[in-house]
Design an enzyme around this catalytic site. Sequence first.
Site, short mmCIF file in Angstrom:
data_model
loop_
_atom_site.label_atom_id
_atom_site.label_comp_id
_atom_site.label_asym_id
_atom_site.label_seq_id
_atom_site.Cartn_x
_atom_site.Cartn_y
_atom_site.Cartn_z
N ASP A 198 0.85 -1.18 0.00
CA ASP A 198 0.00 0.00 0.00
C ASP A 198 0.89 1.24 0.00
O ASP A 198 2.08 1.18 0.33
CB ASP A 198 -0.93 0.00 1.21
CG ASP A 198 -2.23 0.74 0.94
OD1 ASP A 198 -2.26 1.57 0.01
OD2 ASP A 198 -3.22 0.48 1.65
N ALA A 199 0.32 2.37 -0.37
CA ALA A 199 1.10 3.59 -0.57
C ALA A 199 1.76 4.05 0.72
O ALA A 199 1.07 4.28 1.73
CB ALA A 199 0.21 4.69 -1.13
#
Length: 970
Positions: free
Chosen positions: A240-241
């Site tokens: 995930d970012a």
Amino acid sequence: MTDGPPPFRDPALSVDERVADLLGRLTLDERLAMLHQFAPAVPRLGLPAFRTGQEALHGVAWMGGATVFPQAVGLGATWDDELVRAVGEAAGREVRAMRESDERVGLNVWSPTVNLLRHPLWGRNEEGYAEDPALTAALATAYTRGLRGDHPDYWRTAPVLKHWLAHNHEERRDTASTSVRPRVLHEYELPAFRGPVAAGAVAGVMPAYNLVNGRPNHLSPLLASELRTWTELPLVVCSDAGAPSNIAGSQGYLPDHERGLAAALRAGVDSFTDHGEDPAPTVARLTEALRRGLITEGDVDTAVGRLLGMRFRLGQFDPELDPYVADAAFDTPAHRELALRAAEKAVVLLKNDGLLPLAPGTRVAVVGPLADEVKLDWYSGSLLRRSSPLDGLRAHQGVAGVEFADGADVVRLRTASGFVRVPAGGPDLELTAAAALDPALLRGRTDLPPLTADAAPADATELRLVDWGHGVLTLRAPDGGYLSVADDGLVRASAAEPGGWVVQETFALEPHGGGHLLRHRGTGNHVCVAAGRLKVAAEGETGEVFFVETVERGADAVAAAAAGADVVLVVAGNDPHINGRETEDRLTLALPPAQDRLWRAAHAANPRTALVLVSSYPYAVPEADATLPALLWTAHGGQAAGEALARVLCGDVSPAGRLPQTWYADDAELPGILDYDLIAARATYLYYDGTPLYPFGHGLSYTSFDHADLTVTATDETLTAEVTVTNTGAVAGDEVVQLYAAALEPSVPRPHQWLIGHRRVTLTSGESRRLTFTVPARSALGFWDVAHGRWAVEPGAYAVRVGASSRDIRQAATVKLTGEPVGPRPVRRAGLAAVDYDESEGVRIVDRDPVVGDAVAAPDDGTEALLRFRACDFGASGASGAGGAGGAGGAEGGGTGRVRLLAAREEPGDGRVELRVPDLGLTLSFDVPSTGDRYVYTPVTTELPGPLGGVHDVELALYGPLRLDRLDLT
């Protein structure tokens, strides 16, 4: 003689062969660079750049206009696998079409979200399909099959499931750890992922931000021990970012970023989404990790190989053979019709005392803050076309006339300097403070005279104020522009809708000096007046005192519109960017008070009032349910939402949506949002013991259905159920047939019942259909046996039930399975892993060490934490001690005379563990010394008063900050 193309260019070779050849041609630096989300091109080999990550949760997102389908929770409400597959196919075709004109559009699609809707206050409730793992798995399988396509070799897109694992909260989402006991893990959390992965339609998963059992999800050992065992496909794991930096950053789990990224790579993360489009920090950290020996070139090659395999399957190296190039399509008539059909199928009729459907020629009042809105969420594309409830009803030929009131309060804002006005000429012009009001009128006053027509200048702007609850409001200019704050800090009436990662269109009024300070929530700063313009105050500047003059109360306008109508439709709900969204959980199930007042005002003026809830999540509306003749719910339905709703309200379509999660009547019925032990918390329809406002699977129709002649046959491998469904009403409609199972003689707490099959069928009036459900008995009826660390099907009787909801069972039958007896825990042979308890009080599950394994921790404050283990077999009885150690059922010989605990204590001083055998009155105490490190365990051994045998329940009580790994008996 010239050399031919290299083997990796040969489509006749297998993907594995092509990947191996290409890996051998890439330099180490080139391979390391491919581990970042934005993998650069390799011109010398003719390799184009590649980006992981394209959002397409309910249509293509973030890339401009696209077909916008209902939110995922709305697709969940359809209970229609084939429809959801068609939506996935349409989204995949539009990804392909959009990529032809915009190379930023990626084919690695980060969708769908399969996190279970365990807790209805989750801010991202709109992203999931259901609270039930079987329904979620079925719909996710359908959606990913559509995204993936049917070609045996090439994929339309490469779907990635979000978010691994146990992610159903936004509270401290990157630092909070959730305790997930083995039964909840295997029976509830994992099946939602396993279904679509095992079906072969998934390219990978994305780990979640949170920690599970004390360990970051990006270091989850379950990626290897569970996920990658479900399929032969080399799944890609995309971070995930920003999450890779969290490991040594906000989580502080490892001491530096090199160790953090190295641990993630070793755990199975292949693509690092960090630092936006700049791969340099990630590559530098991985390069240093390689130099320090934290990872090997083999670790790099394994990850890069999986990423390259995905690119080969997407046809990146064989464009002339890629079947999905010609398949690409965008905003087609078929996609528009599908968006309408999906929105129709998502509408759930919660209650109807005969008010609906609307008779032809009805005069309707459509009121409320969502009446003329088509709300988008963070993962929506931009609308190419728009149909609000007001649009849909105005366009419907069966409606004789439509009155409209949005229910907003009409207000003017004034300061000591004058009234706020929006100059004519466009929404992008600045707000100014009109100087026509005599400042003496306000000097020294803490109250204000009533507003009169001659008190305000002609150009003072009337703003529409909507109160979304919890003090959050939006202000809208007459031309429709929302007051918003840009990077320069100026306030303008410039936004079409609230939105963005940081919402710039929400404000709060804070009482001050007889008026209010106006706080801009996006920046957290107050609004002030400078040089005649409104702006967000900078550091050192004070906010302006604003006085709110109400020109018209929204409830009064709603009552006026309602009084002259035949039927009133109050359209209420949420804006997906406000009070519940990514990064922000909701605080309550209650409808915002301002919206609650609207339906009451409408009903007081006209008892023929229906409440239409358009929202991303459930509400607690027991009084509306008790008062109003009709209620409906639909998620935000995308581009065709209004037309679809009008067709349902007017009877063109009989509603058949079903609730994908339980609707509770009050906040008090919910567990804490971080309490993931739904067995102990009695959460979701599976365990909830109360009476819900509306149960899981609930939804009414304009027709009626009969379920008859249920027959069930079962072996230890397969369960088959058949039932006849008949439309006994006067109109055609869809029935959602729901098949549930329940264990009638369980040895451990099992759900009241659980979904094992569903089917949505369309039947004309009087039509019957015989439906057959065939499910694997082992997975459908089994449970996780913590006593033996396995999936098991107990022998005994099981109920198989068919119904119209989880609380509306129409037919039932009983089957008996031989199964496999569970038997007592083999404690003498296998010991007791602390995490494999049957019941607990006050414990946390934590990481046994940073790489693998779980332990149990006691509270830091010294209060007791308790573990209970049922039916522990200590072996054959020997000479009794402690009052006699007997008991029936002892299956192992030898008896037991010594107990050893394995425990850790980081803090100085001693902790304590008590072993209790209640039926013998036996209590033993163990002092756990400090080991100086939470991951350093020491054995603590105590002699029993005498040999202990037989089968007994055991309790372990923990005192003081310590971690308990296991107990062994010798």
